[in-house]
Design an enzyme around this catalytic site. Structure first.
Site, mmCIF file in Angstrom:
data_model
loop_
_atom_site.group_PDB
_atom_site.id
_atom_site.type_symbol
_atom_site.label_atom_id
_atom_site.label_comp_id
_atom_site.label_asym_id
_atom_site.label_seq_id
_atom_site.Cartn_x
_atom_site.Cartn_y
_atom_site.Cartn_z
ATOM 1 N N GLY A 48 119.927 58.688 -17.390
ATOM 2 C CA GLY A 48 118.957 58.097 -18.318
ATOM 3 C C GLY A 48 118.057 59.061 -19.061
ATOM 4 C CD GLU A 102 113.708 58.910 -13.713
ATOM 5 O OE1 GLU A 102 114.644 59.266 -14.449
ATOM 6 O OE2 GLU A 102 113.878 58.365 -12.610
ATOM 7 C CG ASP A 103 115.382 56.818 -17.316
ATOM 8 O OD1 ASP A 103 114.769 56.906 -16.225
ATOM 9 O OD2 ASP A 103 116.438 56.163 -17.440
ATOM 10 C CG ASP A 106 110.707 49.316 -12.645
ATOM 11 O OD1 ASP A 106 109.666 48.731 -12.958
ATOM 12 O OD2 ASP A 106 111.756 48.699 -12.362
ATOM 13 C CE LYS A 134 110.157 48.676 -17.074
ATOM 14 N NZ LYS A 134 111.334 47.984 -16.492
ATOM 15 C CG PHE A 156 115.872 45.610 -18.457
ATOM 16 C CD1 PHE A 156 115.946 46.310 -17.269
ATOM 17 C CD2 PHE A 156 116.876 45.782 -19.402
ATOM 18 C CE1 PHE A 156 117.011 47.163 -17.006
ATOM 19 C CE2 PHE A 156 117.949 46.622 -19.146
ATOM 20 C CZ PHE A 156 118.011 47.321 -17.950
ATOM 21 C CG ASP A 163 122.032 52.140 -18.045
ATOM 22 O OD1 ASP A 163 120.968 52.578 -17.548
ATOM 23 O OD2 ASP A 163 122.927 51.614 -17.361
ATOM 24 N NE ARG A 169 123.725 55.785 -19.558
ATOM 25 C CZ ARG A 169 122.901 55.603 -18.533
ATOM 26 N NH1 ARG A 169 121.608 55.821 -18.685
ATOM 27 N NH2 ARG A 169 123.350 55.208 -17.356
#
Ligand code: IMP
Length: 180
Positions: A48, A102-103, A106, A134, A156, A163, A169
């Site tokens: 990601g 990191e993407d 969460d 988040k 989301f 993805d 992506r």
């Protein structure tokens, strides 16, 4: 507003490529300042974070290195609660100042597990640079990223490397799942 269909679900454009570039630039500026006298090791979490990592690393003006690792903690749109190192890290972490790229953070489970791993492997310092965060979903406070591109609600999203079951992506903007 632009929308896309991915794996049968509709996603609406949420953050433009231009706005993303501005966020990434700000993160790079902070890191360049904070690590001015250091030689950090960047670790990109595949898959990601590859787009964020590429754009960010191009703007790093330090004597820095980059390496890549694959972790797995997600299936579809729900966490499985599992963190696995799918590829070994071929770098000696002893005494290194590590910046994890990191993407999205969460629940923080993935970063919590990986930070613990890096510290146990002898890293001198570990910080997380995440494109997205988040905050309302966070369950592991130690996983809160120091460097954040953008904070978003618990929805989301996909695009810019993120993805939905491996699709989406390649989208240069960020999209949010409709009705989510
Ligand atoms: P965490 O362990 O709960 O923090 O989840 C982190 C990982 O979940 C990220 O690296 C992503 O791969 C995935 N993830 C979490 N939220 C999203 C999302 O909104 N879209 C796509 N992937 C997500």
């Amino acid at each position: 507003m632009a929308s896309v269909e991915v794996n049968g679900r509709i996603f609406d454009e949420y953050v433009s490529a231009h706005e993303i570039a501005e966020c990434v630039k700000k993160v790079a500026e902070r890191i360049n300042k904070d690590y001015a006298d250091k030689e950090p090791l960047f670790i990109c979490i595949l898959n990601g974070a590859f787009m964020f990592a590429s754009d960010l690393f191009k703007q790093i003006e330090l004597s820095a290195e980059i390496t890549f690792v694959r972790l797995k903690s997600y299936e579809g749109t729900k966490t499985t609660g599992d963190v696995k190192l799918l590829s070994p890290l071929a770098v000696n972490l002893e005494g290194r100042d590590v910046i994890v790229m990191e993407d999205i953070v969460d629940t923080g489970l993935t970063m919590h597990g990986f930070i613990t791993y890096l510290k146990n492997a002898g890293a001198n310092s570990v910080e997380v640079a995440s494109f997205l965060f988040k905050p309302e979903a966070l369950q592991y406070p130690d996983a809160a990223p120091k460097y954040i591109g953008m904070e978003i609600p618990t929805k989301f999203v996909l695009g810019y490397g993120l993805d939905y079951d491996e699709k989406g992506r390649n989208l240069p903007s960020l999209y949010v799942l409709r009705g989510n």
